[in-house]
Write a protein that holds these residues in place. Structure first.
Motif, short mmCIF file in Angstrom:
data_model
loop_
_atom_site.label_atom_id
_atom_site.label_comp_id
_atom_site.label_asym_id
_atom_site.label_seq_id
_atom_site.Cartn_x
_atom_site.Cartn_y
_atom_site.Cartn_z
N PRO A 264 0.84 -1.21 0.00
CA PRO A 264 0.00 0.00 0.00
C PRO A 264 0.87 1.25 0.00
CG PRO A 264 0.03 -0.98 2.18
CD PRO A 264 0.73 -1.94 1.27
N SER A 265 0.34 2.33 -0.54
CA SER A 265 1.10 3.56 -0.65
C SER A 265 1.14 4.31 0.68
CB SER A 265 0.49 4.47 -1.73
OG SER A 265 1.19 5.70 -1.79
N ARG A 266 2.30 4.89 0.99
CA ARG A 266 2.44 5.77 2.17
C ARG A 266 2.55 7.23 1.77
NH1 ARG A 266 6.54 4.03 6.75
NH2 ARG A 266 5.41 5.79 7.66
N GLN A 267 2.33 7.52 0.49
CA GLN A 267 2.44 8.90 0.03
C GLN A 267 1.40 9.77 0.74
OE1 GLN A 267 2.75 9.36 -4.26
NE2 GLN A 267 3.60 7.28 -4.47
N GLY A 268 1.85 10.91 1.22
CA GLY A 268 0.99 11.81 1.97
C GLY A 268 1.09 11.62 3.46
N PHE A 269 1.72 10.54 3.91
CA PHE A 269 1.85 10.26 5.34
C PHE A 269 3.30 10.17 5.79
CE2 PHE A 269 -2.22 8.63 3.93
CZ PHE A 269 -3.10 9.14 4.88
N ARG A 270 4.25 10.51 4.88
CA ARG A 270 5.66 10.47 5.23
C ARG A 270 6.09 11.85 5.71
NH1 ARG A 270 7.05 7.89 -0.60
NH2 ARG A 270 6.19 9.93 -1.10
N ARG A 271 6.93 11.89 6.73
CA ARG A 271 7.43 13.15 7.27
C ARG A 271 8.90 13.31 6.90
NH1 ARG A 271 4.83 13.68 13.36
NH2 ARG A 271 2.62 13.70 12.70
N PRO A 272 9.26 14.39 6.22
CA PRO A 272 10.68 14.59 5.86
C PRO A 272 11.55 14.59 7.11
CG PRO A 272 9.26 16.15 4.71
CD PRO A 272 8.40 15.48 5.73
N ARG A 273 12.65 13.86 7.05
CA ARG A 273 13.57 13.81 8.18
C ARG A 273 14.97 13.55 7.68
NH1 ARG A 273 11.26 8.51 11.11
NH2 ARG A 273 9.37 9.72 10.79
N LEU A 274 15.96 13.94 8.47
CA LEU A 274 17.35 13.71 8.10
C LEU A 274 17.70 12.24 8.30
CD1 LEU A 274 18.99 16.85 9.77
CD2 LEU A 274 18.35 16.55 7.37
N HIS A 486 -17.31 10.41 10.42
CA HIS A 486 -15.90 10.80 10.19
C HIS A 486 -15.22 9.77 9.30
CE1 HIS A 486 -15.79 13.99 13.28
NE2 HIS A 486 -16.67 13.23 13.93
N LEU A 487 -14.43 10.26 8.36
CA LEU A 487 -13.69 9.38 7.44
C LEU A 487 -12.28 9.17 7.95
CD1 LEU A 487 -14.76 11.00 4.04
CD2 LEU A 487 -16.02 9.40 5.47
N HIS A 488 -11.82 7.93 7.89
CA HIS A 488 -10.44 7.61 8.28
C HIS A 488 -9.53 8.01 7.11
CE1 HIS A 488 -6.86 5.51 9.50
NE2 HIS A 488 -7.44 5.11 10.63
N GLU A 489 -8.74 9.07 7.33
CA GLU A 489 -7.97 9.66 6.22
C GLU A 489 -7.01 8.66 5.58
OE1 GLU A 489 -6.34 13.62 6.64
OE2 GLU A 489 -7.47 13.87 8.49
N ARG A 490 -6.27 7.93 6.40
CA ARG A 490 -5.27 7.03 5.83
C ARG A 490 -5.94 5.91 5.03
NH1 ARG A 490 0.18 4.68 8.72
NH2 ARG A 490 0.90 3.47 6.95
N TYR A 491 -7.04 5.39 5.56
CA TYR A 491 -7.76 4.33 4.86
C TYR A 491 -8.23 4.82 3.49
CZ TYR A 491 -11.04 0.48 4.10
OH TYR A 491 -11.70 -0.60 3.58
N PHE A 492 -8.81 5.99 3.44
CA PHE A 492 -9.33 6.52 2.17
C PHE A 492 -8.18 6.86 1.23
CE2 PHE A 492 -13.31 6.54 4.21
CZ PHE A 492 -14.30 6.77 3.26
N ALA A 493 -7.04 7.28 1.77
CA ALA A 493 -5.89 7.61 0.90
C ALA A 493 -5.30 6.35 0.27
CB ALA A 493 -4.82 8.33 1.72
N GLU A 494 -5.30 5.23 1.00
CA GLU A 494 -4.67 4.01 0.52
C GLU A 494 -5.61 3.15 -0.33
OE1 GLU A 494 -3.23 1.99 3.93
OE2 GLU A 494 -1.57 3.39 4.27
N ASN A 495 -6.92 3.46 -0.31
CA ASN A 495 -7.89 2.62 -1.03
C ASN A 495 -8.75 3.48 -1.96
OD1 ASN A 495 -7.70 -0.19 0.43
ND2 ASN A 495 -7.65 1.35 2.03
N PRO A 496 -8.32 3.69 -3.18
CA PRO A 496 -9.09 4.48 -4.14
C PRO A 496 -10.42 3.80 -4.46
CG PRO A 496 -7.30 3.38 -5.25
CD PRO A 496 -7.08 3.15 -3.79
N PRO A 497 -11.40 4.55 -4.93
CA PRO A 497 -12.70 3.93 -5.26
C PRO A 497 -12.57 3.02 -6.46
CG PRO A 497 -12.64 6.22 -5.96
CD PRO A 497 -11.39 6.00 -5.15
#
Length: 498
Positions: A264-274, A486-497
């Motif tokens: 599954p994609s993690r795009q949109g939930f990654r935090r830039p770090r060194l 309420h919609l679970h953001e990560r679930y909706f981001a990882e599962n397109p319609p």
């Protein structure tokens, strides 16, 4: 991937599991990406050095693995592979640099050798013309021919796009190993090597002898090869390939030799770090380098010596129980019936995983010397290692089932849940909204009465959404509550319609 369980990274060898955790933390990739990259490195580095014995048939089997990772572009699969497989790329770089230096030396040696040969032939001609005996010079010519300089070709391991003939040339000889490793699955699926399913199947099986004829009585002979295939592919590309060639490829048993994984994609939930230090990954790298050095020494010695790992008695008994369960599941109506091709390869894959897991967990002290000159058998594979291999194989079995199993007709409530989910995704989530009034959704979703309630209950059970009762206007005199969806953001981001 709604019901996809976490990847069983805890089942990996003690030297590998901490490295997987560091890759996940530092590169912010999924556990699937990190673990399959480690499996790729383990197969490439260890499979040329060790085999295992099948507990039932007694056959000596190869330990190579083939992997397919399905993920969208930008999910850092190439980053994970480059990080985990760094020692393999370093090995190839050294081999190519050494080959350039050896090519210059070989050229000079050949010039000298050809000059001496020319002189010997001139002497033979003069003796012939004088009618004198030439036996001594002819014997010298034969010794000179035997001393012809040998051209040592660079043996790099990783190939990204190759043909069948190129693969045969890279494997020519005894005990050589290569890996077809790429994050561009579309290029590999369209390459000519993927058209020769028989060759890749035989390479996975570890056939003792493979040959190819090129005409004019020229042929290439390959003995005891080891070929690892691992690639990432986008879902749409894989689906297109299945639609065009799926039946032929699937019928050949080609895909049954692969460990499939959908990440599954993690795009949109990654935090830039060194980037931080990764000492556990370095320990894993050191073990891979040790195996690569042993492999290089084996090639230079022209002696293929692979220890054969066997299972201990407890592991054999557990193997019997597992194999019996697998065989029972192949019956009509049971779990493996519609994927019986993978079911028939399942125990072989379990054996390969157990072999690699046990080999990587052996203490390094003394292992290197044993690989150079084995004098006694290595410790037998334990039941614990076998159980760990089964856990990992089961995860990939479920993935294979989800991808290739014949889909049953969905239940009416499943269709309603999908319809409601698609409505929420397109109407709210894609417009940046993560909540809605339950009454509004009920009125506009097209589902009425108990059908709406059942569909919503299913989404809540899948943790795609949840319901709270909140005040409509907290500051007004009319204190009325209403239900908020309420919609679970990560679930909706990882599962397109769909």
């Amino acid at each position: 991937m709604i019901n996809q369980p976490p990847y069983p990274t805890q089942c990996f060898p003690s030297i590998v599991s901490p490295a997987i955790a560091e890759v996940i933390e530092n590169l912010q990739v999924t556990d699937i990406m990190a673990a399959t990259s480690c499996l790729t490195a383990m197969s490439i580095s260890a499979s040329p050095l060790v085999d295992w014995r099948h507990p039932l048939s007694g056959q000596v089997r190869a330990s190579v693995l083939n992997l397919v990772i399905e993920a969208i572009s930008g999910d850092r699969k190439s980053t994970a592979d480059e990080c985990v497989c760094a020692p393999l790329y370093e090995h190839d770089t050294r081999e190519l640099l050494a080959a350039n230096a050896e090519a210059k030396s070989y050229k000079l040696q050949m010039l000298r050798w050809a000059g001496v040969k020319k002189g010997i032939l001139n002497r033979i001609c003069k003796l012939e013309l004088k009618g004198e005996p030439t036996e001594e010079m002819e014997a010298r010519l034969q010794r000179h021919e035997d001393a012809r300089p040998k051209k040592t070709a660079a043996h790099r391991i990783i190939y990204q796009d190759t043909t069948r003939f190129s693969a045969f040339e890279a494997l020519e000889g005894d005990g050589r190993a290569i890996a077809i490793l790429t994050d561009e699955g579309q290029t590999l699926l369209k390459s000519t090597v993927m058209e020769h399913y028989g060759f890749l199947n035989n390479a996975w099986d570890g056939k003792r002898l493979l040959t190819v004829d090129r005409g004019n009585n020229k042929h290439i002979m390959v003995t005891n090869p080891r070929v690892t295939v691992s690639f990432q592919v986008q879902p749409s590309v894989l689906e297109e390939f299945f639609n065009k060639q799926g039946k032929v490829v699937h019928g050949s048993g080609f895909w049954a030799r692969y460990l499939f994984a959908r990440s599954p994609s993690r795009q949109g939930f990654r935090r830039p770090r060194l980037a931080g230090p990764m000492p556990n990954l370095e320990r894993f790298h050191q073990r891979v380098r040790t195996f690569l050095d042993c492999y290089s020494r084996m090639l230079r010695s022209d002696k293929v010596m692979r220890p054969v790992l066997e299972f201990d008695e407890h592991a054999k008994q557990h193997w019997l129980r597992t194999a019996d369960t697998v065989e029972h599941s192949l019956k009509v109506g049971y779990f493996l019936h519609d994927i019986n091709d993978f079911g028939n390869k399942y125990m072989d894959i379990v054996g390969r995983l157990a072999c690699l897991f046990w080999f990587f967990d052996l203490p390094e002290q003394g292992l290197t010397d044993h690989l150079s000159e084995p004098v006694e058998s290595l410790p037998k594979i334990s039941e614990i290692a076998l159980r760990s291999a089964i856990e990992v194989a089961n995860w990939h079995l479920n993935e294979f089932k989800a991808i290739f199993s014949q889909k049953a007709n969905p239940l009416p409530e499943e269709l309603d849940a999908n319809r409601l989910y698609n409505y929420l995704h397109r109407t709210y989530f894609q417009n940046g909204k993560t909540w809605a009034y339950k009454t509004t959704v009920r009125q506009c979703s097209g589902l009425k009465g108990h059908r709406f309630d059942d569909a919503l209950r299913r989404l809540v059970s899948q943790r795609a959404a949840w319901i709270n009762e909140e005040m409509v206007k907290p500051d007004s005199r009319t204190r009325r509550k209403t239900e908020i969806l309420h919609l679970h953001e990560r679930y909706f981001a990882e599962n397109p319609p769909h």
